[in-house]
Design an enzyme around this catalytic site. Structure first.
Site, PDB file in Angstrom:
ATOM      1  N   LYS A 116     -27.956  -2.979   5.410  1.00  0.00           N
ATOM      2  CA  LYS A 116     -28.664  -2.382   6.565  1.00  0.00           C
ATOM      3  C   LYS A 116     -29.072  -3.363   7.508  1.00  0.00           C
ATOM      4  CE  LYS A 116     -31.704   0.500   3.895  1.00  0.00           C
ATOM      5  NZ  LYS A 116     -31.081   2.009   3.603  1.00  0.00           N
ATOM      6  N   GLU A 200     -39.325  -4.304   9.276  1.00  0.00           N
ATOM      7  CA  GLU A 200     -39.347  -3.231  10.488  1.00  0.00           C
ATOM      8  C   GLU A 200     -40.583  -2.704  10.830  1.00  0.00           C
ATOM      9  OE1 GLU A 200     -37.259   0.228   9.793  1.00  0.00           O
ATOM     10  OE2 GLU A 200     -35.292  -0.781  10.112  1.00  0.00           O
ATOM     11  N   HIS A 235     -40.234   8.096   0.445  1.00  0.00           N
ATOM     12  CA  HIS A 235     -39.166   7.745   1.406  1.00  0.00           C
ATOM     13  C   HIS A 235     -38.021   8.607   1.001  1.00  0.00           C
ATOM     14  CE1 HIS A 235     -41.747   5.116   3.258  1.00  0.00           C
ATOM     15  NE2 HIS A 235     -41.874   4.355   2.079  1.00  0.00           N
ATOM     16  N   ARG A 292     -20.770   8.431   3.417  1.00  0.00           N
ATOM     17  CA  ARG A 292     -20.319   9.300   2.451  1.00  0.00           C
ATOM     18  C   ARG A 292     -20.874  10.921   2.685  1.00  0.00           C
ATOM     19  NH1 ARG A 292     -25.728  10.103   0.535  1.00  0.00           N
ATOM     20  NH2 ARG A 292     -27.011   8.355   0.550  1.00  0.00           N
TER      21      ARG A 292
HETATM   22  P1  ADP Z   1     -32.648   4.666   2.307  1.00  0.00           P
HETATM   23  O1  ADP Z   1     -31.447   3.748   2.421  1.00  0.00           O
HETATM   24  O2  ADP Z   1     -33.443   4.564   1.139  1.00  0.00           O
HETATM   25  O3  ADP Z   1     -32.384   6.097   2.705  1.00  0.00           O
HETATM   26  P2  ADP Z   1     -33.702   4.364   5.262  1.00  0.00           P
HETATM   27  O4  ADP Z   1     -33.808   3.011   5.886  1.00  0.00           O
HETATM   28  O5  ADP Z   1     -32.883   5.587   5.463  1.00  0.00           O
HETATM   29  O6  ADP Z   1     -33.518   4.141   3.507  1.00  0.00           O
HETATM   30  O7  ADP Z   1     -35.208   4.951   5.020  1.00  0.00           O
HETATM   31  C1  ADP Z   1     -35.601   6.008   4.352  1.00  0.00           C
HETATM   32  C2  ADP Z   1     -36.805   6.697   4.954  1.00  0.00           C
HETATM   33  O8  ADP Z   1     -38.224   5.735   5.056  1.00  0.00           O
HETATM   34  C3  ADP Z   1     -36.869   7.125   6.119  1.00  0.00           C
HETATM   35  O9  ADP Z   1     -36.384   8.688   6.005  1.00  0.00           O
HETATM   36  C4  ADP Z   1     -38.169   7.363   6.729  1.00  0.00           C
HETATM   37  O10 ADP Z   1     -38.966   8.208   5.957  1.00  0.00           O
HETATM   38  C5  ADP Z   1     -38.749   5.975   6.202  1.00  0.00           C
HETATM   39  N1  ADP Z   1     -38.755   4.897   7.167  1.00  0.00           N
HETATM   40  C6  ADP Z   1     -37.530   4.155   7.387  1.00  0.00           C
HETATM   41  N2  ADP Z   1     -37.677   3.208   8.450  1.00  0.00           N
HETATM   42  C7  ADP Z   1     -38.883   3.414   8.838  1.00  0.00           C
HETATM   43  C8  ADP Z   1     -39.823   2.940   9.914  1.00  0.00           C
HETATM   44  N3  ADP Z   1     -39.265   1.880  10.454  1.00  0.00           N
HETATM   45  N4  ADP Z   1     -40.708   3.523  10.016  1.00  0.00           N
HETATM   46  C9  ADP Z   1     -41.498   4.455   9.376  1.00  0.00           C
HETATM   47  N5  ADP Z   1     -40.525   4.948   8.335  1.00  0.00           N
HETATM   48  C10 ADP Z   1     -39.522   4.590   8.308  1.00  0.00           C
HETATM   49  P1  ADP Z   2     -29.248  10.952   0.807  1.00  0.00           P
HETATM   50  O1  ADP Z   2     -27.778  11.357   0.791  1.00  0.00           O
HETATM   51  O2  ADP Z   2     -30.182  12.117   1.362  1.00  0.00           O
HETATM   52  O3  ADP Z   2     -29.299   9.840   1.802  1.00  0.00           O
HETATM   53  P2  ADP Z   2     -30.013   9.347  -1.313  1.00  0.00           P
HETATM   54  O4  ADP Z   2     -29.915   8.179  -0.275  1.00  0.00           O
HETATM   55  O5  ADP Z   2     -31.555   9.264  -1.714  1.00  0.00           O
HETATM   56  O6  ADP Z   2     -29.662  10.459  -0.426  1.00  0.00           O
HETATM   57  O7  ADP Z   2     -29.012   8.882  -2.475  1.00  0.00           O
HETATM   58  C1  ADP Z   2     -28.277  10.155  -2.583  1.00  0.00           C
HETATM   59  C2  ADP Z   2     -28.253  10.363  -3.961  1.00  0.00           C
HETATM   60  O8  ADP Z   2     -27.384   9.759  -4.804  1.00  0.00           O
HETATM   61  C3  ADP Z   2     -29.453  10.313  -5.007  1.00  0.00           C
HETATM   62  O9  ADP Z   2     -30.165  11.670  -4.716  1.00  0.00           O
HETATM   63  C4  ADP Z   2     -29.072  10.255  -6.012  1.00  0.00           C
HETATM   64  O10 ADP Z   2     -28.651  11.291  -6.664  1.00  0.00           O
HETATM   65  C5  ADP Z   2     -27.631   9.565  -6.109  1.00  0.00           C
HETATM   66  N1  ADP Z   2     -27.898   7.901  -6.265  1.00  0.00           N
HETATM   67  C6  ADP Z   2     -28.457   7.289  -5.584  1.00  0.00           C
HETATM   68  N2  ADP Z   2     -28.320   5.862  -6.166  1.00  0.00           N
HETATM   69  C7  ADP Z   2     -27.814   6.099  -7.405  1.00  0.00           C
HETATM   70  C8  ADP Z   2     -27.584   5.218  -8.355  1.00  0.00           C
HETATM   71  N3  ADP Z   2     -27.485   3.861  -8.235  1.00  0.00           N
HETATM   72  N4  ADP Z   2     -26.731   5.646  -9.521  1.00  0.00           N
HETATM   73  C9  ADP Z   2     -26.403   7.032  -9.460  1.00  0.00           C
HETATM   74  N5  ADP Z   2     -27.016   7.847  -8.523  1.00  0.00           N
HETATM   75  C10 ADP Z   2     -27.517   7.385  -7.433  1.00  0.00           C
HETATM   76 MG    MG Z   3     -31.528   6.615   4.269  1.00  0.00          MG
END
Ligand code: ADP
Ligand code: ADP
Ligand code: MG
Length: 670
Positions: A116, A200, A235, A292
């Site tokens: 990230k 952040e 989150h 993906r």
């Molecule tokens: P992940 O890889 O776990 O999906 P993200 O960076 O996409 O991580 O963030 C996941 C969630 O966390 C976002 O959908 C949002 O709800 C919250 N989030 C992320 N960044 C911020 C931010 N700067 N301020 C407030 N909420 C945030």
């Molecule tokens: P999104 O596609 O909404 O961003 P997430 O970032 O939460 O969803 O992750 C996608 C999906 O991948 C999760 O719901 C989970 O099923 C799967 N996943 C994430 N990390 C792992 C892991 N380390 N091993 C297996 N499955 C995983």
């Molecule tokens: Mg995300």
């Protein structure tokens, strides 16, 4: 086009990819762990290859075994699904080195977006707007704390290699920074093998709006509109919908252009999602790109009529994108709910066990169209488990994705409410009732969306348990009477004397649930004649109509009631118009309950590993003080003191593996 592909995943996404491949006449190879030898995804494919033991690192994360399996089976390409190896650039490289097509973006694009922090630096160069923060290489706690002070609290700490919300910590004030940082780093190291973090500005009341992009190897890149995934817990997305409520055409075009710029900056090919965090005023910032297919891709399929897995296969085979930007249109509205085996009342703790009973609304699965070609289905369920299957501690506890479509948002909401009401699961805890309250609550119904919605409406979403309604108690009594009539054999429900044909005709039944004890006086008329029920001082006439399998039909004061009643583990599960009730018939002959109140809070809620001990033998702790941290199902769980008291003994050490229900420490309340 490929003639055979290997699907390097499990569960619903593996089944979903297999369905499209089958429709396109492509043969499929499944891979499976020992926990999945009989799983739905193995049956959905033409052939299967065992990888190894249940833990993902011994099976679904073994890229070497997966590539060997693809070569041995004569597959030309590997579809990684999501999770597991889907965003692993080394795996994509290894596929290429073995002469296999990785159905996903080039390894260089995965690498560029995989961190990230690095992705944010790249986006800065591409003039994509960013949330204020620090995403550099320096990681000393003192330096990061200075950055947080500079950015201004609240700040959000994220694992740079993160995903699935893991490792994320909100820090409200400087004093909490150091503890949050070490906890974030620990979870990042455990989940991703990399403890780099970024800081952040934490936006208040933001929305999560993401853009689906698609690029081919001929230089085309388009976007398939947006998804609003603001409804989250920890989150992690709970509900996702498309289009985003309130999105103007102008804003959509601006976000689409920013997403395409992000994808093009890394030479993207294939399906990807650019996630933005948006303020209520519509301003938006890049968060990350998921390189993906996304869990929530079906809502995009429903509103565009396109099969995104088919697009992935075509693009990976070198074909141009099936459509151009101007050929895409939004048709209606789609909403997805993630049905999880988890316990919303206990902090959304995953629940493991067997799906003893599983019944759903009439739905299509893995299809973009309904019965009418060109028209979306009203209800689509993408599931990777069937009745009798287990949700194990080894993988994500998602049971299924429930996707609904409507001509407009209100229509989609109605279909969602209907489909949830018909979703029956016995055998483990689920979030179904929670989802029902969520979609019917005024905030979601009125599209008053932001990522704090669940937290803010906690009290209505997680209400104290209420007493069952007389209708529900009548259904429970009717099912007991039916069982009594059908099987006059030794039965735990019938050995109390009220049921004997020659015994007393009056009897008081006591049902118990989390809300307390509920008394029903039954004047039993014999057979299926009119019985009298007294509940809460009111008399009702109960007549049994029929019982087929677990379906019960009865009349209460002349009104017809239909319900499903499933008996499991001494509990009657009643599914009726009021939802899912779990009732236990108190056996007056049995001994008083033997549980020690509060004690279960000192035991492992699930199998896992001890990752930190925050107290010591002999220490005195206050109520609620964190004592021990376990990691299970890829999350950290804190075991807190149930009361003020003294730690008499710690029964495990850091690194120990513990089984579910294991007592973790001896604790003496004051
Ligand atoms: P992940 O890889 O776990 O999906 P993200 O960076 O996409 O991580 O963030 C996941 C969630 O966390 C976002 O959908 C949002 O709800 C919250 N989030 C992320 N960044 C911020 C931010 N700067 N301020 C407030 N909420 C945030
Ligand atoms: P999104 O596609 O909404 O961003 P997430 O970032 O939460 O969803 O992750 C996608 C999906 O991948 C999760 O719901 C989970 O099923 C799967 N996943 C994430 N990390 C792992 C892991 N380390 N091993 C297996 N499955 C995983
Ligand atoms: Mg995300």
């Amino acid at each position: 086009m490929f003639s055979k592909i290997l699907i390097a995943n499990r569960g619903e996404i593996a089944c979903r990819v297999a369905a499209t491949a089958r429709r396109m006449g492509i043969a499929t190879v499944a891979v499976y762990s020992d926990a999945d030898a009989l799983a739905a995804h193995v049956q959905a494919c033409d052939e299967g290859v065992r990888l190894g033991p249940a833990p993902a690192r011994d099976s679904y994360l073994r890229g070497d075994l997966i590539i060997a399996a693809a070569l041995a089976m004569g597959a030309q390409a590997i579809h990684p699904g999501y999770g597991f190896l889907s965003e692993n650039a080394d795996f994509a490289d290894a596929c290429a080195a073995a002469g296999l097509v990785f159905i996903g973006p080039p390894a260089t694009a995965i690498r560029a977006m995989g961190s990230k922090s690095a992705a944010k630096s790249l986006m800065q160069g591409a003039a994509v707007p960013l949330v204020p923060g620090y995403h550099g290489q320096r990681q000393e706690p003192g330096f990061l704390r200075e950055q947080a002070d500079r950015i201004g609290y609240p700040v959000l700490l994220k694992a740079s290699a993160g995903g699935g919300g893991k490792g994320m910590r909100i820090v409200e004030q400087g004093a909490d920074f150091d503890a949050a940082l070490s906890s974030c780093q620990r979870e990042a190291q455990a989940s991703f093998g990399d403890d780099q973090v970024l800081v952040e500005k934490y936006l208040t009341r933001p929305r999560h709006i993401e853009i689906q992009v698609f690029a081919d190897s001929h230089g085309h890149c388009i976007y398939l509109f947006e998804r609003d995934c603001s409804v989250q817990r920890r989150h992690q997305k709970v509900l996702e919908e498309a289009p985003a409520p309130g999105m103007s055409g102008e804003r959509r075009a601006a976000m689409g252009a920013a997403a395409i710029a992000a994808a093009q900056a890394v030479g993207y090919v294939g399906a990807g999602t650019v996630e933005f965090i948006a303020n209520q005023d519509g301003s938006f910032y890049f968060m990350e790109m998921n390189t993906r297919l996304q869990v929530e891709h079906p809502v995009t399929e429903m509103i565009t009529g396109q099969d995104l897995v088919e697009w992935q296969l075509r693009v990976a085979a070198g074909e141009p994108l099936p459509l151009q930007q101007h050929q895409l249109q939004i048709n209606g509205h789609a909403i997805e709910a993630r049905v999880y085996a988890e316990n919303p009342e206990k902090g959304f703790l995953p629940s493991i066990g067997s799906l003893v009973h599983l019944r759903t609304a009439h739905a299509v699965s893995f299809q973009v169209h309904g019965a009418d070609p060109g028209q979306p289905a009203a209800i689509r369920i993408d599931a990777g488990v069937r009745e009798g299957d287990a949700i194990s501690p080894f993988y994500d506890p998602m049971i299924a994705k429930l996707i609904v479509w409507g001509a407009d948002r209100a229509g989609a909401l109605r279909n969602m409410a209907r489909a949830l009401a018909q979703y029956q699961v016995v055998g483990l805890a689920t979030n179904i009732a929670f989802l029902q309250r969520l979609v019917s609550g005024h905030a979601f119904a009125n599209a008053d969306l932001d990522t704090g919605l669940i937290e803010r409406h906690r009290e209505t979403l997680l209400p104290a348990p209420g007493a069952p309604l007389p209708d529900t108690l009548a259904v429970a009594v009717a099912s007991l009477l039916q069982q009594q009539a059908q099987a006059r054999t030794a039965d735990p429900w019938s050995h109390t004397d009220g049921w004997r044909a020659h015994g007393r005709l009056h009897r008081t039944l006591v049902f118990t649930d989390e809300a307390g004890n509920h008394e029903v006086e039954l004047a039993y008329a014999g057979g299926d004649r009119h019985h009298t029920l007294r509940v809460g001082g009111q008399s009702h006439v109960l007549q049994l109509d029929s019982m087929r399998g677990s379906d019960v039909e009865l009349r209460l004061d002349g009104r017809v009631l239909q319900a499903t009643v499933v008996r499991h583990d001494e509990l009657l599960h009643v599914f009726d118009a009021h939802g899912h009730s779990r009732l236990r018939l108190l056996d007056p002959l049995a001994h008083a309950a033997d549980g020690e109140a509060g004690d279960d809070r000192l035991t492992a809620p699930m199998p896992g590993k001890i990752v930190a001990i925050l107290t010591a033998k002999g220490a005195h702790v206050e109520r609620g003080a964190p004592m021990l941290i376990m990691e299970a199902m890829k999350m950290e769980h804190t075991i807190a003191a149930p009361a003020a008291g003294v730690i008499d003994e710690l029964l495990y050490a850091v690194g120990d593996q513990v089984r579910e229900g294991a007592r973790l420490l001896d604790f003496r309340p004051d």
